[in-house]
Scaffold this motif. Sequence first.
Motif, PDB file in Angstrom:
ATOM      1  N   ARG A  83       0.850  -1.193   0.000  1.00  0.00           N
ATOM      2  CA  ARG A  83       0.000   0.000   0.000  1.00  0.00           C
ATOM      3  C   ARG A  83       0.886   1.243   0.000  1.00  0.00           C
ATOM      4  O   ARG A  83       1.690   1.441   0.910  1.00  0.00           O
ATOM      5  N   LEU A  84       0.709   2.081  -0.997  1.00  0.00           N
ATOM      6  CA  LEU A  84       1.459   3.337  -1.112  1.00  0.00           C
ATOM      7  C   LEU A  84       0.510   4.493  -0.848  1.00  0.00           C
ATOM      8  O   LEU A  84      -0.535   4.601  -1.483  1.00  0.00           O
ATOM      9  N   GLY A 107       7.867  -7.289 -10.254  1.00  0.00           N
ATOM     10  CA  GLY A 107       6.927  -8.238  -9.688  1.00  0.00           C
ATOM     11  C   GLY A 107       6.333  -7.792  -8.378  1.00  0.00           C
ATOM     12  O   GLY A 107       5.811  -8.608  -7.612  1.00  0.00           O
ATOM     13  N   ILE A 108       6.387  -6.472  -8.104  1.00  0.00           N
ATOM     14  CA  ILE A 108       5.808  -5.921  -6.877  1.00  0.00           C
ATOM     15  C   ILE A 108       4.546  -5.159  -7.250  1.00  0.00           C
ATOM     16  O   ILE A 108       4.583  -4.216  -8.046  1.00  0.00           O
ATOM     17  N   ASP A 109       3.439  -5.578  -6.674  1.00  0.00           N
ATOM     18  CA  ASP A 109       2.156  -4.917  -6.927  1.00  0.00           C
ATOM     19  C   ASP A 109       1.972  -3.814  -5.898  1.00  0.00           C
ATOM     20  O   ASP A 109       1.959  -4.073  -4.693  1.00  0.00           O
ATOM     21  N   VAL A 110       1.842  -2.573  -6.380  1.00  0.00           N
ATOM     22  CA  VAL A 110       1.694  -1.425  -5.485  1.00  0.00           C
ATOM     23  C   VAL A 110       0.331  -0.786  -5.711  1.00  0.00           C
ATOM     24  O   VAL A 110      -0.012  -0.433  -6.842  1.00  0.00           O
ATOM     25  N   GLN A 111      -0.427  -0.639  -4.638  1.00  0.00           N
ATOM     26  CA  GLN A 111      -1.747  -0.027  -4.683  1.00  0.00           C
ATOM     27  C   GLN A 111      -1.666   1.374  -4.080  1.00  0.00           C
ATOM     28  O   GLN A 111      -1.225   1.535  -2.939  1.00  0.00           O
ATOM     29  N   ASP A 131       2.170   0.798   3.715  1.00  0.00           N
ATOM     30  CA  ASP A 131       3.414   0.039   3.600  1.00  0.00           C
ATOM     31  C   ASP A 131       4.543   0.954   3.133  1.00  0.00           C
ATOM     32  O   ASP A 131       5.658   0.898   3.650  1.00  0.00           O
ATOM     33  N   ILE A 132       4.235   1.773   2.121  1.00  0.00           N
ATOM     34  CA  ILE A 132       5.179   2.760   1.610  1.00  0.00           C
ATOM     35  C   ILE A 132       4.491   4.116   1.651  1.00  0.00           C
ATOM     36  O   ILE A 132       3.307   4.232   1.304  1.00  0.00           O
ATOM     37  N   ALA A 133       5.218   5.136   2.074  1.00  0.00           N
ATOM     38  CA  ALA A 133       4.665   6.491   2.091  1.00  0.00           C
ATOM     39  C   ALA A 133       5.588   7.408   1.310  1.00  0.00           C
ATOM     40  O   ALA A 133       6.812   7.364   1.463  1.00  0.00           O
ATOM     41  N   PHE A 160       7.715   7.822  11.306  1.00  0.00           N
ATOM     42  CA  PHE A 160       6.542   7.084  10.863  1.00  0.00           C
ATOM     43  C   PHE A 160       6.862   5.633  10.501  1.00  0.00           C
ATOM     44  O   PHE A 160       5.977   4.777  10.522  1.00  0.00           O
ATOM     45  N   SER A 161       8.118   5.350  10.167  1.00  0.00           N
ATOM     46  CA  SER A 161       8.475   3.978   9.837  1.00  0.00           C
ATOM     47  C   SER A 161       8.729   3.132  11.083  1.00  0.00           C
ATOM     48  O   SER A 161       9.007   1.938  10.976  1.00  0.00           O
TER      49      SER A 161
END
Length: 211
Positions: A83-84, A107-111, A131-133, A160-161
């Motif tokens: 999740r971005l 091969g990384i699916d980012v939403q 997951d990623i910001a 935040f991480s």
Amino acid sequence: ALKSKEVRQAIAYGIDRESLINKVLSGQGIVFEGPYLPNTWPSRPDLLTQYSYQPETSAALLDSAGWVGGDTRSREGQPLTLRLVALDNSEQAAVANEIIEQLAGLGIDVQLTQISDPVILHQTLSEQNFDIALVEVAAPDDPDLYDFWSQEAMISGQNFSRWNNRRASEALEAGRQVFSQGERATYYESFQRQFDADLPAFSLYQHVSIY
């Protein structure tokens, strides 16, 4: 997945920052590593891993972490979907979509979730609903990053991480208690060594303007 340093490094090696800058910013950006802007006195790029674009290295790191497969990697039946979150403005949207495209090639699916209100974004980050910001930081004039990366900042600051590194926290605490630049530089060198060892965040670029 991102609790694994190998996965964090895979993402760092898998993002072509020069291409991103050229496509999104018309070349108006400077790639750098670590928590300090280049050409500032505490910055020690010689201590930091240089994450040049290396998709083969990225793929190998993902393989070694157990994330294997085709279009979308998986481990033990779970897809590698992240999740971005980003602010809903034109630049961050363009950067986010370029990152999504690049990581899809690994091969990384980012939403992507775009948030229009900075207050809600801050709340989302504080509650770890990502997951990623993608975060733009206005670097302070002083190199004291205690409010960003100390253990206390996990609760009352902007860590935040949730990077929980006692040695880094102690170095930042000591660095804010002395005045001499030479003394402080020693502590910030220690901090950067810990930052590089754990890679709690990955720097994309510094904005530049041409007049």
